[in-house]
Design an enzyme around this catalytic site. Structure first.
Site, PDB file in Angstrom:
ATOM      1  N   TYR A 156       0.849  -1.201   0.000  1.00 14.10           N
ATOM      2  CA  TYR A 156       0.000   0.000   0.000  1.00 14.10           C
ATOM      3  C   TYR A 156       0.891   1.260   0.000  1.00 14.10           C
ATOM      4  CZ  TYR A 156      -4.426   2.464   0.518  1.00 14.10           C
ATOM      5  OH  TYR A 156      -5.520   3.266   0.308  1.00 14.10           O
ATOM      6  N   LYS A 163      -3.417   8.329   2.653  1.00 18.01           N
ATOM      7  CA  LYS A 163      -4.646   8.134   3.447  1.00 18.01           C
ATOM      8  C   LYS A 163      -4.484   8.683   4.863  1.00 18.01           C
ATOM      9  CE  LYS A 163      -7.457   5.977   0.519  1.00 18.01           C
ATOM     10  NZ  LYS A 163      -8.552   6.725  -0.138  1.00 18.01           N
TER      11      LYS A 163
HETATM   12  P1  NAD Z   1     -12.623   2.731  -8.214  1.00 18.86           P
HETATM   13  O1  NAD Z   1     -11.480   2.519  -9.134  1.00 18.86           O
HETATM   14  O2  NAD Z   1     -13.953   2.273  -8.630  1.00 18.86           O
HETATM   15  O3  NAD Z   1     -12.705   4.275  -7.799  1.00 18.86           O
HETATM   16  C1  NAD Z   1     -11.580   5.135  -7.778  1.00 18.86           C
HETATM   17  C2  NAD Z   1     -12.013   6.410  -8.453  1.00 18.86           C
HETATM   18  O4  NAD Z   1     -11.003   7.421  -8.329  1.00 18.86           O
HETATM   19  C3  NAD Z   1     -12.288   6.231  -9.952  1.00 18.86           C
HETATM   20  O5  NAD Z   1     -13.615   6.583 -10.242  1.00 18.86           O
HETATM   21  C4  NAD Z   1     -11.321   7.200 -10.607  1.00 18.86           C
HETATM   22  O6  NAD Z   1     -11.848   7.808 -11.765  1.00 18.86           O
HETATM   23  C5  NAD Z   1     -11.146   8.212  -9.486  1.00 18.86           C
HETATM   24  N1  NAD Z   1      -9.969   9.079  -9.688  1.00 18.86           N
HETATM   25  C6  NAD Z   1      -8.665   8.729  -9.735  1.00 18.86           C
HETATM   26  N2  NAD Z   1      -7.908   9.806 -10.033  1.00 18.86           N
HETATM   27  C7  NAD Z   1      -8.774  10.867 -10.166  1.00 18.86           C
HETATM   28  C8  NAD Z   1      -8.616  12.249 -10.490  1.00 18.86           C
HETATM   29  N3  NAD Z   1      -7.420  12.786 -10.757  1.00 18.86           N
HETATM   30  N4  NAD Z   1      -9.736  13.038 -10.530  1.00 18.86           N
HETATM   31  C9  NAD Z   1     -10.949  12.515 -10.290  1.00 18.86           C
HETATM   32  N5  NAD Z   1     -11.164  11.218  -9.994  1.00 18.86           N
HETATM   33  C10 NAD Z   1     -10.083  10.404  -9.940  1.00 18.86           C
HETATM   34  O7  NAD Z   1     -12.176   2.022  -6.837  1.00 18.86           O
HETATM   35  P2  NAD Z   1     -12.817   2.043  -5.367  1.00 18.86           P
HETATM   36  O8  NAD Z   1     -12.196   0.884  -4.680  1.00 18.86           O
HETATM   37  O9  NAD Z   1     -14.282   2.168  -5.436  1.00 18.86           O
HETATM   38  O10 NAD Z   1     -12.178   3.350  -4.721  1.00 18.86           O
HETATM   39  C11 NAD Z   1     -12.955   4.392  -4.134  1.00 18.86           C
HETATM   40  C12 NAD Z   1     -12.328   4.849  -2.815  1.00 18.86           C
HETATM   41  O11 NAD Z   1     -12.425   3.799  -1.868  1.00 18.86           O
HETATM   42  C13 NAD Z   1     -10.856   5.224  -2.892  1.00 18.86           C
HETATM   43  O12 NAD Z   1     -10.623   6.362  -2.095  1.00 18.86           O
HETATM   44  C14 NAD Z   1     -10.174   4.028  -2.277  1.00 18.86           C
HETATM   45  O13 NAD Z   1      -8.928   4.362  -1.703  1.00 18.86           O
HETATM   46  C15 NAD Z   1     -11.186   3.675  -1.218  1.00 18.86           C
HETATM   47  N6  NAD Z   1     -11.064   2.328  -0.646  1.00 18.86           N
HETATM   48  C16 NAD Z   1     -11.093   1.223  -1.460  1.00 18.86           C
HETATM   49  C17 NAD Z   1     -10.980  -0.042  -0.898  1.00 18.86           C
HETATM   50  C18 NAD Z   1     -10.976  -1.276  -1.760  1.00 18.86           C
HETATM   51  O14 NAD Z   1     -10.574  -2.329  -1.276  1.00 18.86           O
HETATM   52  N7  NAD Z   1     -11.441  -1.218  -2.980  1.00 18.86           N
HETATM   53  C19 NAD Z   1     -10.859  -0.168   0.495  1.00 18.86           C
HETATM   54  C20 NAD Z   1     -10.854   0.973   1.288  1.00 18.86           C
HETATM   55  C21 NAD Z   1     -10.959   2.224   0.706  1.00 18.86           C
HETATM   56  C1  IMJ Z   2      -3.905  -1.145  -3.030  1.00 20.54           C
HETATM   57  C2  IMJ Z   2      -2.531  -1.390  -3.102  1.00 20.54           C
HETATM   58  C3  IMJ Z   2      -1.913  -2.315  -2.266  1.00 20.54           C
HETATM   59  C4  IMJ Z   2      -2.638  -3.015  -1.336  1.00 20.54           C
HETATM   60  C5  IMJ Z   2      -4.005  -2.765  -1.264  1.00 20.54           C
HETATM   61  C6  IMJ Z   2      -4.640  -1.826  -2.111  1.00 20.54           C
HETATM   62  N1  IMJ Z   2      -4.981  -3.287  -0.456  1.00 20.54           N
HETATM   63  C7  IMJ Z   2      -6.182  -2.717  -0.747  1.00 20.54           C
HETATM   64  C8  IMJ Z   2      -6.012  -1.817  -1.794  1.00 20.54           C
HETATM   65  C9  IMJ Z   2      -4.738  -4.316   0.554  1.00 20.54           C
HETATM   66  C10 IMJ Z   2      -7.457  -3.011  -0.051  1.00 20.54           C
HETATM   67  C11 IMJ Z   2      -7.091  -0.967  -2.458  1.00 20.54           C
HETATM   68  N2  IMJ Z   2      -7.173   0.380  -1.821  1.00 20.54           N
HETATM   69  C12 IMJ Z   2      -7.600   0.452  -0.449  1.00 20.54           C
HETATM   70  C13 IMJ Z   2      -6.856   1.557  -2.486  1.00 20.54           C
HETATM   71  O1  IMJ Z   2      -6.996   2.613  -1.892  1.00 20.54           O
HETATM   72  C14 IMJ Z   2      -6.323   1.561  -3.856  1.00 20.54           C
HETATM   73  C15 IMJ Z   2      -5.793   2.686  -4.399  1.00 20.54           C
HETATM   74  C16 IMJ Z   2      -5.115   2.738  -5.674  1.00 20.54           C
HETATM   75  C17 IMJ Z   2      -5.120   1.718  -6.608  1.00 20.54           C
HETATM   76  C18 IMJ Z   2      -4.434   1.858  -7.807  1.00 20.54           C
HETATM   77  C19 IMJ Z   2      -4.365   0.769  -8.840  1.00 20.54           C
HETATM   78  C20 IMJ Z   2      -4.060   1.289 -10.219  1.00 20.54           C
HETATM   79  C21 IMJ Z   2      -3.085   2.426 -10.242  1.00 20.54           C
HETATM   80  N3  IMJ Z   2      -3.001   3.265  -9.179  1.00 20.54           N
HETATM   81  C22 IMJ Z   2      -3.727   3.064  -8.027  1.00 20.54           C
HETATM   82  N4  IMJ Z   2      -3.725   4.051  -7.096  1.00 20.54           N
HETATM   83  C23 IMJ Z   2      -4.412   3.902  -5.943  1.00 20.54           C
HETATM   84  O2  IMJ Z   2      -2.383   2.621 -11.245  1.00 20.54           O
END
Ligand code: NAD
Ligand code: IMJ
Length: 256
Positions: A156, A163
């Site tokens: 991460y 974050k």
């Molecule tokens: P997702 O890929 O569906 O959403 C990420 C969004 O970020 C996309 O819609 C993308 O267009 C947007 N984004 C990235 N760069 C941008 C920019 N410059 N301007 C505007 N938008 C931009 O994935 P998700 O998992 O739904 O992520 C949503 C949130 O949830 C994120 O903050 C992520 O860190 C958080 N989150 C995700 C997880 C997980 O396991 N998926 C867990 C905890 C928190």
């Molecule tokens: C992302 C990376 C490493 C470990 C991770 C994650 N774990 C989880 C996530 C354990 C749950 C997903 N997460 C919480 C995120 O916030 C992801 C953010 C993200 C993902 C990408 C993938 C594609 C890319 N850039 C990204 N930047 C942020 O090019």
């Protein structure tokens, strides 16, 4: 109808798996009128198609959060369409892919800067843009975060630092905007199989580990994140601000 007559803005829908979309569905279910943003023309159609499935017609506006002028025109357009704003949902994170593997000590200055800009600074810029529309009737700002802000999660890396900055930003914004009856909170979600997660090597193993260690012995459902956001958006949470709620089946409380 917990959000009858309320207007909300949801940022971060990319596709039907997005956490932002699950939150939008929960808010819409309780009567909120929603607007959406998309990042770049590539995602415009996808967001239009999803928003089109909701009962009410939604304004759909471009917003790349790294561009000040796009944030400015977003709130100009929203002021005209909505007048007042009650809910803002921030579901946006990005770091260059090469920073999400290997050692955090190898993070580049540019990778660090991009992660902070997109994932943390954007909340401040959006809150400032929303303030004139939200102070009219009070409001709730909600941002998505992850455990990697508090504890080391392998790979991460720089996103953990982004974050941590986002979570601190939630508290400082709550302090600044509280007198205007604008609340600011976070949801720290357990791992969900979205676009932002799928590219990560070993993500399936992470889901299995999370499921086995979490007190509830399962992974979080995306609809549970939507419901938590609904709570934070509604008056049910009127006394809560500056808080980060874990929606992770209890994973974060376990020490071993
Ligand atoms: P997702 O890929 O569906 O959403 C990420 C969004 O970020 C996309 O819609 C993308 O267009 C947007 N984004 C990235 N760069 C941008 C920019 N410059 N301007 C505007 N938008 C931009 O994935 P998700 O998992 O739904 O992520 C949503 C949130 O949830 C994120 O903050 C992520 O860190 C958080 N989150 C995700 C997880 C997980 O396991 N998926 C867990 C905890 C928190
Ligand atoms: C992302 C990376 C490493 C470990 C991770 C994650 N774990 C989880 C996530 C354990 C749950 C997903 N997460 C919480 C995120 O916030 C992801 C953010 C993200 C993902 C990408 C993938 C594609 C890319 N850039 C990204 N930047 C942020 O090019």
């Amino acid at each position: 109808m917990l959000l009858e007559g309320k207007k909300g803005l949801v940022l971060g829908v990319a596709n039907k798996r997005s956490i932002a979309w699950a939150i939008a569905q929960a808010l819409a279910r309780e009567g909120a009128e929603l607007a959406f943003t998309y990042q770049g023309d590539r995602l415009k159609e996808s967001v239009e198609e999803l928003a089109g499935t909701l009962a009410q017609k939604s304004p759909i506006l471009p917003c790349d959060v790294t561009k000040d002028e796009e944030i400015k025109s977003l709130f100009n357009a929203l002021g005209q369409a909505f007048g007042a704003l009650h809910v803002l949902v921030h579901c946006i994170a990005f770091a260059p892919k090469e920073e999400l593997e290997g050692r955090t000590v190898d993070t580049s200055r540019n990778g660090f800067s991009i992660a902070q800009d997109v994932s943390a600074y954007s909340l401040l810029a959006l809150a400032k843009g929303a303030e004139p529309l939200m102070e009219k009737e009070g409001g709730s700002i909600i941002a998505l975060t992850y455990l990697g802000a508090e504890k080391v999660v392998p790979n991460y890396n720089v996103m953990g630092m982004a974050k941590a900055s986002l979570e601190s930003g939630i508290r400082y914004l709550a302090y600044d905007l509280g007198p205007k009856n604008i609340r600011v909170n976070g949801i720290s979600a357990g791992p969900v199989n979205t676009l932002a997660a799928r590219g990560i090597s070993g993500f399936t193993d992470m889901l299995a580990h999370h499921r086995d260690k979490a007190p509830l012995k399962r992974n979080v459902e995306i609809s549970e994140i939507g419901d938590a956001a609904l709570f934070l958006a509604s008056s049910l949470s009127s006394g809560i601000t500056g808080e980060v709620i874990h929606v992770d089946c209890g994973y974060s409380i376990v020490g071993m």
